[in-house]
Write a protein that holds these residues in place. Structure first.
Motif, PDB file in Angstrom:
ATOM      1  N   ARG A   1      -3.878   2.666  -4.308  1.00 51.94           N
ATOM      2  CA  ARG A   1      -3.445   3.736  -5.217  1.00 51.94           C
ATOM      3  C   ARG A   1      -3.877   5.058  -4.599  1.00 51.94           C
ATOM      4  O   ARG A   1      -4.823   5.114  -3.816  1.00 51.94           O
ATOM      5  CB  ARG A   1      -4.034   3.566  -6.619  1.00 51.94           C
ATOM      6  N   ARG A   2      -3.190   6.119  -4.956  1.00 53.18           N
ATOM      7  CA  ARG A   2      -3.457   7.398  -4.310  1.00 53.18           C
ATOM      8  C   ARG A   2      -4.772   8.000  -4.791  1.00 53.18           C
ATOM      9  O   ARG A   2      -5.103   7.976  -5.973  1.00 53.18           O
ATOM     10  CB  ARG A   2      -2.298   8.369  -4.567  1.00 53.18           C
ATOM     11  N   VAL A   3      -5.514   8.526  -3.822  1.00 53.81           N
ATOM     12  CA  VAL A   3      -6.780   9.196  -4.108  1.00 53.81           C
ATOM     13  C   VAL A   3      -6.756  10.554  -3.410  1.00 53.81           C
ATOM     14  O   VAL A   3      -6.032  10.749  -2.432  1.00 53.81           O
ATOM     15  CB  VAL A   3      -7.987   8.361  -3.622  1.00 53.81           C
TER      16      VAL A   3
ATOM     17  N   LEU B   1       0.838  -1.196   0.000  1.00 59.25           N
ATOM     18  CA  LEU B   1       0.000   0.000   0.000  1.00 59.25           C
ATOM     19  C   LEU B   1       0.873   1.245   0.000  1.00 59.25           C
ATOM     20  O   LEU B   1       1.922   1.284   0.655  1.00 59.25           O
ATOM     21  CB  LEU B   1      -0.916   0.013   1.229  1.00 59.25           C
ATOM     22  N   LEU B   2       0.419   2.272  -0.723  1.00 60.80           N
ATOM     23  CA  LEU B   2       1.156   3.526  -0.822  1.00 60.80           C
ATOM     24  C   LEU B   2       0.705   4.505   0.249  1.00 60.80           C
ATOM     25  O   LEU B   2      -0.469   4.536   0.629  1.00 60.80           O
ATOM     26  CB  LEU B   2       0.933   4.148  -2.201  1.00 60.80           C
ATOM     27  N   LEU B   3       1.641   5.296   0.725  1.00 58.50           N
ATOM     28  CA  LEU B   3       1.305   6.369   1.652  1.00 58.50           C
ATOM     29  C   LEU B   3       0.509   7.421   0.888  1.00 58.50           C
ATOM     30  O   LEU B   3       1.042   8.131   0.037  1.00 58.50           O
ATOM     31  CB  LEU B   3       2.569   6.989   2.242  1.00 58.50           C
ATOM     32  N   ASN B   4      -0.784   7.509   1.174  1.00 63.43           N
ATOM     33  CA  ASN B   4      -1.645   8.455   0.476  1.00 63.43           C
ATOM     34  C   ASN B   4      -1.463   9.871   1.013  1.00 63.43           C
ATOM     35  O   ASN B   4      -1.507  10.854   0.273  1.00 63.43           O
ATOM     36  CB  ASN B   4      -3.105   8.034   0.626  1.00 63.43           C
TER      37      ASN B   4
ATOM     38  N   ALA C   1     -13.662   9.160  -3.651  1.00 63.72           N
ATOM     39  CA  ALA C   1     -12.753   8.200  -4.280  1.00 63.72           C
ATOM     40  C   ALA C   1     -12.191   7.231  -3.248  1.00 63.72           C
ATOM     41  O   ALA C   1     -12.033   6.039  -3.524  1.00 63.72           O
ATOM     42  CB  ALA C   1     -11.623   8.936  -4.988  1.00 63.72           C
ATOM     43  N   LEU C   2     -11.903   7.727  -2.056  1.00 67.89           N
ATOM     44  CA  LEU C   2     -11.379   6.864  -0.992  1.00 67.89           C
ATOM     45  C   LEU C   2     -12.401   5.812  -0.594  1.00 67.89           C
ATOM     46  O   LEU C   2     -12.083   4.617  -0.495  1.00 67.89           O
ATOM     47  CB  LEU C   2     -10.997   7.704   0.220  1.00 67.89           C
TER      48      LEU C   2
ATOM     49  N   GLN D   1      -4.972  16.671   4.622  1.00 63.14           N
ATOM     50  CA  GLN D   1      -3.589  16.171   4.597  1.00 63.14           C
ATOM     51  C   GLN D   1      -3.557  14.691   4.228  1.00 63.14           C
ATOM     52  O   GLN D   1      -2.707  14.252   3.439  1.00 63.14           O
ATOM     53  CB  GLN D   1      -2.932  16.386   5.956  1.00 63.14           C
ATOM     54  N   LEU D   2      -4.463  13.917   4.794  1.00 61.73           N
ATOM     55  CA  LEU D   2      -4.504  12.484   4.506  1.00 61.73           C
ATOM     56  C   LEU D   2      -4.865  12.218   3.045  1.00 61.73           C
ATOM     57  O   LEU D   2      -4.476  11.187   2.480  1.00 61.73           O
ATOM     58  CB  LEU D   2      -5.511  11.800   5.430  1.00 61.73           C
ATOM     59  N   LEU D   3      -5.591  13.145   2.437  1.00 60.53           N
ATOM     60  CA  LEU D   3      -5.936  13.024   1.020  1.00 60.53           C
ATOM     61  C   LEU D   3      -4.859  13.605   0.109  1.00 60.53           C
ATOM     62  O   LEU D   3      -5.063  13.732  -1.107  1.00 60.53           O
ATOM     63  CB  LEU D   3      -7.284  13.711   0.750  1.00 60.53           C
ATOM     64  N   GLY D   4      -3.733  13.967   0.692  1.00 61.45           N
ATOM     65  CA  GLY D   4      -2.595  14.413  -0.109  1.00 61.45           C
ATOM     66  C   GLY D   4      -2.628  15.864  -0.511  1.00 61.45           C
ATOM     67  O   GLY D   4      -1.874  16.285  -1.387  1.00 61.45           O
ATOM     68  N   HIS D   5      -3.486  16.665   0.133  1.00 56.06           N
ATOM     69  CA  HIS D   5      -3.545  18.087  -0.178  1.00 56.06           C
ATOM     70  C   HIS D   5      -2.510  18.834   0.662  1.00 56.06           C
ATOM     71  O   HIS D   5      -2.380  18.583   1.864  1.00 56.06           O
ATOM     72  CB  HIS D   5      -4.934  18.662   0.113  1.00 56.06           C
TER      73      HIS D   5
END
Length: 210
Positions: free
Chosen positions: A80-82, A56-59, A87-88, A202-206
């Protein structure tokens, strides 16, 4: 500050109170003060986590801040990153939430706050449907009343098996629930009444705005 638990909590059995305490640590403020945090610092987590043979990737990762206190570091791992909640929640496959306590977190009167948060993000029908899973959680966490500073805690969804809880890397019993149950856990942070919208982003990569 008066920390006497509400009568509704005092009336509960000891296992129920212990379960509520452990889970509430993740969403509610600590009772003991610590040096104030001027700003959130993005924590460092491994870029990849292995779950049941899958990488699993660090999202995304972030810090839970409550009243200027850094409470815990948190990371979300996905196949995969979302970058959106929809999407999550629609993403199939294993997922993982990883935490590290930044304070010695205690409970007592925090359980009622968590219940309100869960009810705000999940329907009454969902809560009722997953009573067997929450009952199992009571058994898993009945002996756990707090998380120590620096202690890790994880929740992993394994397709076909359920949600595996671990403390300090040690599995706590067998997996419980199903995909919907793990989605209910996710909604604590990703639901419409998220406990921390900034951490959710932050957890969603923003990236946080300066």
């Amino acid at each position: 500050m008066n920390t006497r638990p509400p009568l509704s909590l005092l009336a509960m059995t000891a296992p129920w109170r212990s379960w509520l305490v452990v889970v509430a640590l993740l969403a509610a403020p600590p009772l003991h003060a610590a040096p104030p945090a001027a700003s959130a610092v993005v924590p460092s987590f491994a870029p990849v986590a292995e779950v049941n043979g899958s990488a699993l990737l660090l999202n995304g990762s972030g810090v839970r801040i409550r009243s200027r206190l850094q409470v815990y570091d948190m990371a979300l791992y996905t196949p995969r990153r979302v970058h959106t909640t929809s999407a999550l929640l629609a993403l199939p496959g294993p997922k993982k939430l990883q935490f590290e306590a930044l304070l010695e977190l205690t409970g007592t009167d925090l359980g009622q706050l968590l219940i309100r948060g869960m009810q705000a993000n999940c329907s009454a029908a969902q809560m009722s449907r997953h009573t067997p899973s929450t009952t199992r959680l009571i058994e898993i966490f009945s002996a756990r009343s707090r998380l120590l500073r620096g202690e890790s805690f994880g929740m992993v969804y394994i397709p076909g098996k359920g949600t595996q809880f671990d403390i300090a890397g040690q599995a706590q019993g067998e997996p419980v629930g199903d995909a919907e149950f793990f989605d209910m856990i996710l909604r604590t942070w990703f639901g419409p009444a998220s406990v921390d919208p900034q951490l959710r982003d932050q957890l969603l990569g923003h990236r946080l705005k300066p």
